[in-house]
Design a protein around this motif. Structure first.
Motif, PDB file in Angstrom:
ATOM      1  N   ALA A  42      44.741  78.331  35.699  1.00  0.00           N
ATOM      2  CA  ALA A  42      44.143  77.066  36.148  1.00  0.00           C
ATOM      3  C   ALA A  42      45.185  76.166  36.808  1.00  0.00           C
ATOM      4  O   ALA A  42      44.934  75.587  37.876  1.00  0.00           O
ATOM      5  N   LEU A  43      46.364  76.045  36.197  1.00  0.00           N
ATOM      6  CA  LEU A  43      47.407  75.192  36.762  1.00  0.00           C
ATOM      7  C   LEU A  43      47.960  75.770  38.060  1.00  0.00           C
ATOM      8  O   LEU A  43      48.274  75.023  38.996  1.00  0.00           O
ATOM      9  N   THR A  44      48.085  77.088  38.133  1.00  0.00           N
ATOM     10  CA  THR A  44      48.546  77.719  39.371  1.00  0.00           C
ATOM     11  C   THR A  44      47.543  77.502  40.498  1.00  0.00           C
ATOM     12  O   THR A  44      47.918  77.183  41.636  1.00  0.00           O
ATOM     13  N   THR A  45      46.262  77.675  40.178  1.00  0.00           N
ATOM     14  CA  THR A  45      45.216  77.486  41.191  1.00  0.00           C
ATOM     15  C   THR A  45      45.192  76.046  41.696  1.00  0.00           C
ATOM     16  O   THR A  45      45.087  75.805  42.909  1.00  0.00           O
ATOM     17  N   SER A  46      45.294  75.085  40.783  1.00  0.00           N
ATOM     18  CA  SER A  46      45.273  73.678  41.200  1.00  0.00           C
ATOM     19  C   SER A  46      46.502  73.339  42.033  1.00  0.00           C
ATOM     20  O   SER A  46      46.414  72.583  43.009  1.00  0.00           O
ATOM     21  N   SER A  47      47.659  73.896  41.664  1.00  0.00           N
ATOM     22  CA  SER A  47      48.877  73.626  42.428  1.00  0.00           C
ATOM     23  C   SER A  47      48.765  74.142  43.859  1.00  0.00           C
ATOM     24  O   SER A  47      49.089  73.426  44.821  1.00  0.00           O
ATOM     25  N   ILE A  48      48.287  75.364  44.006  1.00  0.00           N
ATOM     26  CA  ILE A  48      48.140  75.941  45.355  1.00  0.00           C
ATOM     27  C   ILE A  48      47.060  75.206  46.137  1.00  0.00           C
ATOM     28  O   ILE A  48      47.212  74.946  47.341  1.00  0.00           O
ATOM     29  N   SER A  49      45.966  74.832  45.472  1.00  0.00           N
ATOM     30  CA  SER A  49      44.874  74.127  46.156  1.00  0.00           C
ATOM     31  C   SER A  49      45.334  72.767  46.686  1.00  0.00           C
ATOM     32  O   SER A  49      45.067  72.410  47.840  1.00  0.00           O
ATOM     33  N   PHE A  50      46.034  72.009  45.852  1.00  0.00           N
ATOM     34  CA  PHE A  50      46.531  70.698  46.291  1.00  0.00           C
ATOM     35  C   PHE A  50      47.545  70.834  47.426  1.00  0.00           C
ATOM     36  O   PHE A  50      47.553  70.020  48.358  1.00  0.00           O
ATOM     37  N   SER A  51      48.387  71.865  47.350  1.00  0.00           N
ATOM     38  CA  SER A  51      49.367  72.043  48.429  1.00  0.00           C
ATOM     39  C   SER A  51      48.685  72.425  49.737  1.00  0.00           C
ATOM     40  O   SER A  51      49.124  72.004  50.819  1.00  0.00           O
ATOM     41  N   LEU A  52      47.585  73.186  49.663  1.00  0.00           N
ATOM     42  CA  LEU A  52      46.840  73.526  50.884  1.00  0.00           C
ATOM     43  C   LEU A  52      46.164  72.291  51.468  1.00  0.00           C
ATOM     44  O   LEU A  52      46.155  72.097  52.698  1.00  0.00           O
ATOM     45  N   ILE A  53      45.589  71.453  50.595  1.00  0.00           N
ATOM     46  CA  ILE A  53      44.988  70.198  51.084  1.00  0.00           C
ATOM     47  C   ILE A  53      46.059  69.333  51.728  1.00  0.00           C
ATOM     48  O   ILE A  53      45.846  68.728  52.794  1.00  0.00           O
ATOM     49  N   ASN A  54      47.216  69.290  51.096  1.00  0.00           N
ATOM     50  CA  ASN A  54      48.330  68.519  51.649  1.00  0.00           C
ATOM     51  C   ASN A  54      48.738  69.053  53.024  1.00  0.00           C
ATOM     52  O   ASN A  54      49.005  68.285  53.967  1.00  0.00           O
TER      53      ASN A  54
ATOM     54  N   CYS B 158      56.216  68.857  45.941  1.00  0.00           N
ATOM     55  CA  CYS B 158      55.941  68.443  44.558  1.00  0.00           C
ATOM     56  C   CYS B 158      54.857  69.303  43.932  1.00  0.00           C
ATOM     57  O   CYS B 158      54.978  69.723  42.770  1.00  0.00           O
ATOM     58  N   PHE B 159      53.793  69.559  44.686  1.00  0.00           N
ATOM     59  CA  PHE B 159      52.733  70.424  44.164  1.00  0.00           C
ATOM     60  C   PHE B 159      53.259  71.824  43.886  1.00  0.00           C
ATOM     61  O   PHE B 159      52.949  72.429  42.856  1.00  0.00           O
ATOM     62  N   LEU B 160      54.057  72.360  44.796  1.00  0.00           N
ATOM     63  CA  LEU B 160      54.545  73.723  44.646  1.00  0.00           C
ATOM     64  C   LEU B 160      55.624  73.842  43.565  1.00  0.00           C
ATOM     65  O   LEU B 160      55.760  74.898  42.942  1.00  0.00           O
ATOM     66  N   CYS B 161      56.386  72.778  43.335  1.00  0.00           N
ATOM     67  CA  CYS B 161      57.464  72.869  42.337  1.00  0.00           C
ATOM     68  C   CYS B 161      56.911  72.976  40.924  1.00  0.00           C
ATOM     69  O   CYS B 161      57.628  73.399  40.012  1.00  0.00           O
ATOM     70  N   SER B 162      55.646  72.629  40.738  1.00  0.00           N
ATOM     71  CA  SER B 162      55.058  72.800  39.404  1.00  0.00           C
ATOM     72  C   SER B 162      54.912  74.275  39.040  1.00  0.00           C
ATOM     73  O   SER B 162      54.787  74.607  37.859  1.00  0.00           O
ATOM     74  N   LEU B 163      54.951  75.162  40.056  1.00  0.00           N
ATOM     75  CA  LEU B 163      54.885  76.599  39.772  1.00  0.00           C
ATOM     76  C   LEU B 163      56.141  77.082  39.046  1.00  0.00           C
ATOM     77  O   LEU B 163      56.099  78.108  38.350  1.00  0.00           O
ATOM     78  N   ILE B 164      57.252  76.381  39.222  1.00  0.00           N
ATOM     79  CA  ILE B 164      58.491  76.781  38.544  1.00  0.00           C
ATOM     80  C   ILE B 164      58.349  76.623  37.035  1.00  0.00           C
ATOM     81  O   ILE B 164      59.000  77.326  36.258  1.00  0.00           O
TER      82      ILE B 164
ATOM     83  N   ILE C 272      52.726  65.916  37.006  1.00  0.00           N
ATOM     84  CA  ILE C 272      53.241  66.091  38.372  1.00  0.00           C
ATOM     85  C   ILE C 272      52.103  66.186  39.370  1.00  0.00           C
ATOM     86  O   ILE C 272      52.094  65.517  40.427  1.00  0.00           O
ATOM     87  N   GLN C 273      51.113  67.020  39.053  1.00  0.00           N
ATOM     88  CA  GLN C 273      50.010  67.224  39.996  1.00  0.00           C
ATOM     89  C   GLN C 273      49.110  65.997  40.101  1.00  0.00           C
ATOM     90  O   GLN C 273      48.667  65.632  41.202  1.00  0.00           O
ATOM     91  N   ALA C 274      48.841  65.342  38.963  1.00  0.00           N
ATOM     92  CA  ALA C 274      47.964  64.170  38.990  1.00  0.00           C
ATOM     93  C   ALA C 274      48.596  63.014  39.758  1.00  0.00           C
ATOM     94  O   ALA C 274      47.930  62.355  40.575  1.00  0.00           O
ATOM     95  N   SER C 275      49.884  62.756  39.506  1.00  0.00           N
ATOM     96  CA  SER C 275      50.545  61.655  40.222  1.00  0.00           C
ATOM     97  C   SER C 275      50.694  61.958  41.709  1.00  0.00           C
ATOM     98  O   SER C 275      50.510  61.075  42.552  1.00  0.00           O
TER      99      SER C 275
END
Length: 443
Positions: free
Chosen positions: A182-194, A228-234, A408-411
């Motif tokens: 779920a967190l990986t999907t949201s991170s990639i989704s937000f980065s694509l929107i960005n 920032c969105f992608l760094c949450s994958l680390i 990180i993702q919410a902010s």
């Protein structure tokens, strides 16, 4: 039950007396002088250790219902036979007397303690009387009737029966589990929107609404938010020495660039308004130089804090074996907590200055005053991170990591949505508002 020599002797026993005094005569004196031959012509006598020189049969004395006693051979003992063949007994052939309440009768008052238990002696009772106590947490017994349980190694834990040690369950936020997916999907989704919003701004880069609020700083902000969105994958996956170091330092650096960009945009709005006044000395400060100076100086300060952190007490992987029973948490130890909170504190300082500046300039007369949206975005940002700190301190293991990823993702999503979504709506849905005439008209 009785024992007698291999066959009934046919010869008569002979004994001889010695010159010992009558008061010292004992049974052993006469037994040690027993010497006869059986019907197989074997010598039967006791040696110097008072042991028979040959084997003997084990006899079961059976009382028949008619009152007759019957002798039944149920086994034998031969001290000179090979190991395993010296003592032979047929337990199924033994007939126990009806007076026994338990067959076969036990020679102790307590049952044997099974593996997983230990013996506990009963007070003021014989040593054969004991209770079986389950092994305490973290200990095992792998044999029957053990007096003490054994502790497992630090990275092992008893199984359900507590008779063997098994490796502890290793826990970390994995890409394969539901929370990690779920967190990986949201991170990639937000980065694509960005990335889509960045593409829109690049495509409409010459329109007034993109140019009105420092186009280059908007690009820097969008790129930093995407990172920032992608760094949450680390933060997801098994912690390693490299990933533990990159987690907090990358997060601290990228967020400092984002917040310093917002601060630069806010200060640009204030300066643009005051520079239009007659005789203003702020005209010479107008341009991109002041904005880049703010971003560079804030980023360098955060970079210095991160370097001090890495050279004094850097983060490292840590096996936490105390937080959860029967499990081993693989997590990143922050190393120096002072350095960690200094990095977070500087980000909070940038967010607070940006919020105050944007709030004070939110009502400046302008058809599209970006300070209003920056104020709301900073309110969302500060709310997320104010709730993050107590939640972060009250969780452990993979859920602590998940809380930080969510923050990180919410902010980041709050900054992206509050600052850039209104511009995208005007660019795509209200092109009539994206004109110089509309932006320069007085309200």
């Amino acid at each position: 039950m009785a024992a007698k020599p291999w066959n009934k002797p046919e010869s008569k026993m002979t004994t001889s007396a010695s010159s010992e005094q009558p008061g010292n005569v004992t049974l052993h004196y006469y037994l040690k002088n027993v010497h006869f031959k059986n019907n197989l012509d074997e010598d039967i006598f006791f040696n110097e250790n008072r042991e028979l020189s040959t084997g003997y049969n084990i006899i079961n004395l059976v009382h028949l219902p008619n009152g007759v006693q019957h002798l039944e051979i149920v086994g034998s003992y031969n001290p000179y036979a090979s190991s395993g063949q010296d003592f032979i007994i047929n337990e199924k052939a033994i007939i126990w007397d009806s007076t026994f309440t338990q067959t076969p009768p036990q020679a102790k008052c307590s049952e044997s303690c099974l593996p997983g238990f230990r013996k506990s002696s009963r007070e003021r009772q014989p040593i054969c009387c004991f209770d079986c106590i389950p092994c305490p947490q973290g200990e095992i017994s792998n044999q029957s009737d053990m007096d003490n349980c054994m502790k497992c190694q630090e990275d092992h834990w008893p199984n359900y029966n507590r008779d063997t040690c098994i490796p502890k369950l290793i826990i970390f936020l994995s890409y394969e589990e539901d929370l990690g997916i779920a967190l990986t999907t949201s991170s990639i989704s937000f980065s694509l929107i960005n990335a889509i919003i960045l593409g829109i701004f690049i495509h409409y880069r010459d329109t007034p609404i993109v140019r009105a609020n420092n186009r280059d700083i908007s690009y820097i902000l969008l790129i930093s938010l995407m990172i920032c969105f992608l760094c949450s994958l680390i933060f997801i996956g098994r912690p390693e020495p490299v990933t533990c170091i990159l987690r907090q330092t990358t997060f601290g650096m990228i967020f400092s660039i984002s917040l310093s960009s917002i601060l630069a945009k806010t200060i640009t709005v204030v300066m643009a308004f005051h520079a239009t006044k007659p005789g203003s000395k702020l005209r010479k400060w107008m341009g991109s130089r002041i904005s880049y100076t703010i971003i560079l100086s804030c980023s360098l300060f955060q970079f210095t804090l991160c370097l001090i952190w890495l050279f004094t007490a850097p983060p490292f992987p840590y096996q936490n074996m105390q937080s959860e029973t029967g499990a081993m948490l693989i997590e990143c130890n922050e190393g120096s907590m002072i350095a960690f909170y200094c990095v977070l504190g500087f980000l909070g300082f940038l967010a607070g200055i940006s919020f105050i500046t944007a709030f004070l300039s939110r009502n400046l007369p302008d058809s599209f005053n970006e300070a209003k949206y920056i104020t709301f975005s900073m309110l969302v940002f500060c709310s997320v991170w104010m709730t993050f700190i107590p939640t972060y301190l009250s969780t452990r293991g993979k859920y602590m990591v998940a809380v930080e990823i969510f923050a990180i993702q919410a902010s980041s999503a709050g900054l992206l949505g509050c600052i850039f979504m209104p511009k995208c709506c005007i660019i795509l849905l209200r092109p009539d508002m994206n004109s110089r005439k509309y932006l320069t008209k007085n309200n």
